[in-house]
Design a protein around this motif. Structure first.
Motif, PDB file in Angstrom:
ATOM      1  N   LYS A 121       0.839  -1.191   0.000  1.00  0.00           N
ATOM      2  CA  LYS A 121       0.000   0.000   0.000  1.00  0.00           C
ATOM      3  C   LYS A 121       0.871   1.236   0.000  1.00  0.00           C
ATOM      4  O   LYS A 121       1.924   1.268   0.622  1.00  0.00           O
ATOM      5  CB  LYS A 121      -0.907   0.001   1.223  1.00  0.00           C
ATOM      6  N   GLN A 122       0.407   2.256  -0.690  1.00  0.00           N
ATOM      7  CA  GLN A 122       1.133   3.514  -0.766  1.00  0.00           C
ATOM      8  C   GLN A 122       0.492   4.525   0.172  1.00  0.00           C
ATOM      9  O   GLN A 122      -0.727   4.575   0.298  1.00  0.00           O
ATOM     10  CB  GLN A 122       1.119   4.058  -2.187  1.00  0.00           C
ATOM     11  N   LEU A 123       1.325   5.322   0.812  1.00  0.00           N
ATOM     12  CA  LEU A 123       0.823   6.347   1.716  1.00  0.00           C
ATOM     13  C   LEU A 123       0.137   7.462   0.951  1.00  0.00           C
ATOM     14  O   LEU A 123      -0.922   7.940   1.328  1.00  0.00           O
ATOM     15  CB  LEU A 123       1.980   6.913   2.551  1.00  0.00           C
ATOM     16  N   PHE A 124       0.732   7.888  -0.159  1.00  0.00           N
ATOM     17  CA  PHE A 124       0.189   8.988  -0.939  1.00  0.00           C
ATOM     18  C   PHE A 124      -0.483   8.431  -2.189  1.00  0.00           C
ATOM     19  O   PHE A 124       0.062   8.451  -3.267  1.00  0.00           O
ATOM     20  CB  PHE A 124       1.299   9.972  -1.310  1.00  0.00           C
ATOM     21  N   GLU A 125      -1.697   7.906  -2.037  1.00  0.00           N
ATOM     22  CA  GLU A 125      -2.424   7.290  -3.144  1.00  0.00           C
ATOM     23  C   GLU A 125      -3.424   8.270  -3.737  1.00  0.00           C
ATOM     24  O   GLU A 125      -3.554   9.397  -3.280  1.00  0.00           O
ATOM     25  CB  GLU A 125      -3.179   6.054  -2.647  1.00  0.00           C
ATOM     26  N   ASN A 126      -4.169   7.785  -4.722  1.00  0.00           N
ATOM     27  CA  ASN A 126      -5.255   8.573  -5.300  1.00  0.00           C
ATOM     28  C   ASN A 126      -6.226   8.965  -4.195  1.00  0.00           C
ATOM     29  O   ASN A 126      -6.480   8.201  -3.277  1.00  0.00           O
ATOM     30  CB  ASN A 126      -5.995   7.771  -6.375  1.00  0.00           C
ATOM     31  N   GLY A 127      -6.776  10.145  -4.308  1.00  0.00           N
ATOM     32  CA  GLY A 127      -7.703  10.636  -3.296  1.00  0.00           C
ATOM     33  C   GLY A 127      -7.047  11.551  -2.283  1.00  0.00           C
ATOM     34  O   GLY A 127      -7.710  12.270  -1.565  1.00  0.00           O
ATOM     35  N   VAL A 128      -5.722  11.520  -2.216  1.00  0.00           N
ATOM     36  CA  VAL A 128      -4.984  12.430  -1.343  1.00  0.00           C
ATOM     37  C   VAL A 128      -4.452  13.546  -2.232  1.00  0.00           C
ATOM     38  O   VAL A 128      -3.718  13.284  -3.180  1.00  0.00           O
ATOM     39  CB  VAL A 128      -3.821  11.712  -0.618  1.00  0.00           C
ATOM     40  N   PRO A 129      -4.846  14.805  -1.950  1.00  0.00           N
ATOM     41  CA  PRO A 129      -4.383  15.888  -2.825  1.00  0.00           C
ATOM     42  C   PRO A 129      -2.864  16.027  -2.803  1.00  0.00           C
ATOM     43  O   PRO A 129      -2.238  15.837  -1.764  1.00  0.00           O
ATOM     44  CB  PRO A 129      -5.052  17.138  -2.249  1.00  0.00           C
ATOM     45  N   PRO A 130      -2.252  16.336  -3.957  1.00  0.00           N
ATOM     46  CA  PRO A 130      -0.794  16.498  -3.987  1.00  0.00           C
ATOM     47  C   PRO A 130      -0.359  17.680  -3.123  1.00  0.00           C
ATOM     48  O   PRO A 130      -0.948  18.751  -3.194  1.00  0.00           O
ATOM     49  CB  PRO A 130      -0.475  16.731  -5.458  1.00  0.00           C
ATOM     50  N   ARG A 131       0.649  17.471  -2.295  1.00  0.00           N
ATOM     51  CA  ARG A 131       1.166  18.502  -1.390  1.00  0.00           C
ATOM     52  C   ARG A 131       2.679  18.477  -1.425  1.00  0.00           C
ATOM     53  O   ARG A 131       3.288  17.440  -1.649  1.00  0.00           O
ATOM     54  CB  ARG A 131       0.719  18.257   0.052  1.00  0.00           C
ATOM     55  N   GLY A 132       3.266  19.620  -1.136  1.00  0.00           N
ATOM     56  CA  GLY A 132       4.711  19.700  -1.031  1.00  0.00           C
ATOM     57  C   GLY A 132       5.169  19.266   0.356  1.00  0.00           C
ATOM     58  O   GLY A 132       4.412  19.334   1.323  1.00  0.00           O
ATOM     59  N   GLY A 163       4.548  21.267   3.144  1.00  0.00           N
ATOM     60  CA  GLY A 163       5.000  22.484   2.493  1.00  0.00           C
ATOM     61  C   GLY A 163       3.896  23.206   1.749  1.00  0.00           C
ATOM     62  O   GLY A 163       4.168  24.127   1.008  1.00  0.00           O
ATOM     63  N   GLY A 164       2.657  22.770   1.931  1.00  0.00           N
ATOM     64  CA  GLY A 164       1.523  23.422   1.269  1.00  0.00           C
ATOM     65  C   GLY A 164       1.214  22.813  -0.075  1.00  0.00           C
ATOM     66  O   GLY A 164       1.883  21.887  -0.535  1.00  0.00           O
ATOM     67  N   PRO A 165       0.187  23.329  -0.720  1.00  0.00           N
ATOM     68  CA  PRO A 165      -0.201  22.786  -2.017  1.00  0.00           C
ATOM     69  C   PRO A 165       0.864  23.032  -3.076  1.00  0.00           C
ATOM     70  O   PRO A 165       1.598  24.012  -3.012  1.00  0.00           O
ATOM     71  CB  PRO A 165      -1.495  23.531  -2.361  1.00  0.00           C
ATOM     72  N   LEU A 166       0.944  22.130  -4.016  1.00  0.00           N
ATOM     73  CA  LEU A 166       1.877  22.295  -5.127  1.00  0.00           C
ATOM     74  C   LEU A 166       1.310  23.313  -6.108  1.00  0.00           C
ATOM     75  O   LEU A 166       0.100  23.357  -6.335  1.00  0.00           O
ATOM     76  CB  LEU A 166       2.085  20.960  -5.845  1.00  0.00           C
ATOM     77  N   PRO A 167       2.165  24.141  -6.685  1.00  0.00           N
ATOM     78  CA  PRO A 167       1.657  25.107  -7.671  1.00  0.00           C
ATOM     79  C   PRO A 167       1.213  24.378  -8.932  1.00  0.00           C
ATOM     80  O   PRO A 167       1.832  23.399  -9.345  1.00  0.00           O
ATOM     81  CB  PRO A 167       2.863  26.004  -7.949  1.00  0.00           C
TER      82      PRO A 167
END
Length: 78
Positions: free
Chosen positions: A33-44, A65-69
């Motif tokens: 299982k991946q920690l950062f899978e689909n459904g988790v918004p991309p973040r820095g 680090g906040g949302p990715l640009p």
């Protein structure tokens, strides 16, 4: 967090994680299982500390680090 796969994703999506401690082991075990899978918004992530053990394990401490640009290259990346 040990032993849960759903709770971390729920906390990440709700922006309730203050710090990540990610251990990287120098071996491959196959798929899991991946920690950062689909459904988790991309973040820095901002790396605030790292160290290695005598056996080659990397102990990384990161903070959100906040949302990715959004990048516009003709097509949105997400």
């Amino acid at each position: 967090m040990w032993g849960s796969s759903e709770l971390p994703r729920t906390l990440i999506a709700a922006e309730l994680v203050d710090e990540y401690r990610i251990w990287v082991f120098p071996l491959v075990l196959g798929e899991g299982k991946q920690l950062f899978e689909n459904g988790v918004p991309p973040r820095g992530l901002s790396l605030v500390a790292t160290r290695n053990t005598p056996r080659g394990v990397l102990l990384n401490t990161c903070r959100p680090g906040g949302p990715l640009p959004k990048v516009r290259l003709g097509v949105d990346l997400w």
